[in-house]
Design an enzyme around this catalytic site. Structure first.
Site: not given
Ligand code: G6Q
Length: 575
Positions: A206, A212, A267-268, A353, A384, A512
Site C-alpha cells: 500500500k 521488508e 491493509g488487513r 491488530e 494430538h 519499526k
Molecule cells: C494492516 C497493516 C499492515 C500492512 C503491512 C504492509 O492492516 O496496515 O499489516 O498491511 O504493514 O504494509 P504495506 O502494504 O504498506 O507494505
C-alpha cells in the site's frame, strides 16, 4: 471504573454472570430440548451453532442490550456509509464498498468510490486473463509459469490464505509463491526454483515503503536484471499494487503496470482490492467475483438482520461474554478442513491488530480486557497436540470449530471420520466426564479398586467449555468470501463494544522506529552503549560474533535505488 464497566448493561451482565457460572451446560441442554434450535442460525452459506456456550436466553438478551447501549447499529451504518470512523488516520473504512453489488454511490471525502473500484477490477481482469491464458509473455516470448507476490502483513496474509483455501479452483498452469519474510532465506529459496524468463513479480505494498517488502522487491529485481541484462525487460516481469504510484515508478515499474487502491482500504481488509491480484491470477476473475459476492452477502446480512438474528453480532457477543465476564482472554479457531490451514493465522492479524488496544476512542486507558489472543490450527492435528489443555487445562478457552459438509477430496471415507471428530470434540468440551462416569467406565474395563482410585482424578473432565460450530456445504469462493466477512464484522462489533478504533495500528510503529535506528548501530563493529544493558549486550554479542561481510548492505539506509544497483552487482558476482 470506566464509563463502560459502570454502564447499566455491563453491570447487569456482571450480576447475571454470578448466577450462571454455577450452571453446567449439561443441565441447560437437559432443561431445554429446543436449545439447538434456539441458538443456531443460517446466514447465506454459513451455519452457526452457538448453543454450546455457557449462556441462556437471559444472557443473550443482556448482551444485545449492551450492543444497543453501545450504539452498534449507528456505528455499523457509519462504516458502510463511508464516514471517517478511522478517526486517528482520518480515513473512511470502505472494504465493504469493494465487494458491494449495487451501484449506489458511496462517498469517501466527498468522492464516489465506485467508478474507481470498477476501473481497477476491469484492469485486474484484463491483466489476469492475459497471464492465465498464456498471452502475457516474458521477455523471451515464453508464457508465465510462476507468480511471486512480494508483500507483508495485510499485503500477504489475505491473498496467501485465500489462494491456499481455494486450491481446488487454482489454475494448475501457474505456480503461486508468497514472499514476506525479511530473512533473506525465504526469497533465496523461492528464487532458486524460478526462471527469469517465466516469472512475474507482484510487488504488493500500500505504502510502497515497507522495508521488508522493499528489500525483497529489490532482491527480486537484482536477481532478474542480473540474469536478463536489460532493464527494459522489467516491464514484462514486474507489476505493483499500491496507493503510492510515484514510489512505484521510482522503483522502475512501468506506470501501466500499477494496480491502484486507496487509503480507505485498510491493509488487513485489502484482499478484496487490487491486493487480491495474486488471487485473481490464481482462480480467475469469475471466481474472484464469487468471493466478493459471498462477502457482500454477509455484509447485507450484517447490515440488515436484527441483532438477535445477526451472526457476526452473536459471535462477537459470545466472545465479549467469555473475555470480559469469565476472564478468558484467549480464543481458539480450529479448522477441520485442510484448505483452511492458513485461516487462523489470517485471523490473528485481523483480530489482534484491530482490537489489541488499551485506549478507547476518547484516548482513555480502559479498565477491561479488549482483544483476546487468537490462535488455532488444523483441529485434527491439534487433537494430538494441545487439545489436552482445552479439555483439562485450567483455562476454559472458547473455540470456533469450522468444517465443510463435503470435502473436495473425500478419500476412502476420510471425511465422515474427520467429521466424527469435529462433532465429538465439541460434545466432549461441553459434557466433560463426571467422576461417577469415569469410575463406571474403569469398573467395566475390569480395573482394580486401587487402580481406579489412582486414576480417577486424572480421568475426570469438568466440561462446561464453550464452543461455536461453523458449518458450510463446501469451501467454494462464495462461501469463503462470506466466512471472511463474518469474522471481519465480528471484529468490528467487538471493537465497537470495547469503544475502540479497530482500524488503526499504532502499536506496530515503535518496534519499526527502533529497528530503523538500530540499523545504524549495526553498520560497524564498534560496541554500542546507547541502549539498556540487555539491548546493548545483545547487539554487541551479535557484532562480536557475526560475519560482517553478510551485513554490509545495511549501510545503504533504505536508499532503494542504490540498493538495487548493489543487489544487481551482488547477483552478477555470484553468477
Ligand atoms: C494492516 C497493516 C499492515 C500492512 C503491512 C504492509 O492492516 O496496515 O499489516 O498491511 O504493514 O504494509 P504495506 O502494504 O504498506 O507494505
Amino acid at each position: 471504573m470506566s464509563a463502560l464497566t459502570d454502564s447499566p448493561a455491563w453491570k447487569k451482565l456482571s450480576a447475571h454472570k454470578k448466577s450462571i457460572e454455577k450452571r453446567h451446560m449439561r443441565e441447560l441442554f437437559a432443561d431445554n430440548a429446543q436449545r439447538f434450535d434456539d441458538f443456531s442460525l443460517q446466514a447465506g452459506p454459513i451455519f452457526l451453532d452457538y448453543s454450546k456456550n455457557l449462556m441462556t436466553d437471559e444472557t443473550m438478551s443482556l448482551l444485545f442490550d449492551l450492543a444497543r447501549q453501545e450504539k452498534l447499529e449507528t456505528f455499523r451504518d457509519a462504516m458502510f456509509a463511508g464516514q471517517e470512523i478511522n478517526f486517528t488516520e482520518h480515513r473512511s473504512v470502505l472494504h465493504t464498498a469493494l465487494r458491494g453489488q449495487s451501484d449506489t454511490p458511496i462517498l469517501s471525502q466527498g468522492k464516489n468510490v465506485k467508478p474507481d473500484i470498477h476501473a481497477v477490477l476491469e484492469k485486474m481482469q484484463n491483466f489476469s486473463e492475459q497471464v492465465r491464458q498464456g498471452k502475457w509473455l516474458g521477455y523471451s516470448g515464453k508464457e508465465i509459469t510462476d507468480v511471486v507476490n512480494i508483500g507483508i502483513g495485510g499485503s500477504d496474509l489475505g491473498p496467501k490464505m485465500v489462494t491456499h483455501a481455494l486450491k481446488p479452483f487454482v489454475t494448475r498452469k501457474i505456480n503461486m509463491h508468497f514472499v514476506s519474510n525479511l530473512d533473506g532465506s525465504q526469497i533465496a529459496e523461492t528464487l532458486s526454483k524460478l526462471s527469469s524468463e517465466t516469472t512475474l513479480f507482484i510487488i504488493a505494498s500500500k505504502t510502497f515503503s515497507t522495508s521488508e517488502t522493499m528489500f525483497n522487491a529489490v532482491t527480486a529485481r537484482g536477481w532478474f536484471v542480473s540474469r536478463v541484462k536489460n532493464k527494459e525487460f522489467i516491464k514484462q516481469h514486474f507489476v505493483a499494487v499500491s496507493t503510492n504510484t510515484e514510489a512505484v515508478q521510482n522503483f522502475g515499474i512501468d506506470k501501466n503496470n500499477i494496480f491502484e487502491f486507496w487509503d480507505w482500504v485498510g491493509g488487513r481488509y485489502s484482499l478484496w482490492s487490487a491486493i487480491g491480484l495474486s488471487i485473481v491470477i490464481a482462480i480467475g476473475m469469475e471466481a474472484f467475483k464469487e468471493l466478493l459476492k459471498g462477502a457482500a452477502s454477509m455484509d447485507e446480512h450484517f447490515s440488515r438482520a436484527p441483532l438477535e438474528e445477526n451472526m457476526p453480532v452473536i459471535m462477537a457477543l459470545m466472545g465479549v461474554w467469555h473475555n470480559n465476564f469469565f476472564a478468558v482472554h484467549s480464543h481458539a479457531v480450529m479448522a477441520y478442513d485442510h484448505y483452511l490451514g492458513l485461516f487462523p493465522g489470517y485471523l490473528q492479524q485481523l483480530d489482534m491488530e484491530s482490537n489489541g488496544k488499551h485506549v478507547n476512542r476518547d484516548g482513555e486507558t480502559v479498565d477491561y480486557c479488549t482483544g483476546p489472543v487468537i490462535w488455532g490450527e488444523q483441529g485434527i492435528n491439534g487433537q494430538h497436540a494441545f487439545y489436552q489443555l482445552l479439555h483439562q487445562g485450567t483455562q476454559a478457552i472458547p473455540c470456533d470449530f469450522l468444517a465443510a459438509l463435503d470435502s473436495y477430496n473425500p478419500g476412502c471415507g476420510h471425511h465422515p471420520v474427520l467429521m466424527s471428530n469435529f462433532f465429538a470434540q465439541t460434545e466432549a468440551l461441553m459434557r466433560g466426564k463426571t467422576e461417577a462416569e469415569a469410575r463406571e467406565e474403569m469398573t467395566a474395563q475390569g480395573l482394580s479398586e486401587d487402580e481406579i482410585e489412582l486414576l480417577v482424578p486424572h480421568k475426570v473432565f469438568a466440561g462446561n467449555r464453550s464452543s461455536n460450530s461453523i458449518l458450510f456445504k463446501e469451501l467454494d469462493p462464495y462461501t469463503l468470501g462470506a466466512l471472511i466477512a463474518l469474522y471481519e464484522h465480528k471484529v468490528f462489533v467487538q471493537g465497537n463494544i470495547w469503544r475502540l478504533n479497530s482500524f488503526d495500528q499504532w502499536g506496530v510503529q515503535l518496534g519499526k522506529q527502533l529497528a530503523s535506528q538500530i540499523q545504524f548501530d549495526l553498520v560497524d563493529n564498534e560496541p554500542v552503549v546507547s541502549h539498556d544493558s540487555s539491548t546493548n549486550g545483545l547487539i554487541n554479542y551479535y557484532k562480536r560474533f557475526r560475519n560482517i561481510e553478510g551485513n554490509k548492505l545495511l549501510s545503504c539506509d533504505n536508499d532503494w535505488s542504490s540498493l538495487q544497483e548493489i543487489m544487481e552487482q551482488e547477483f552478477e558476482n555470484k553468477s
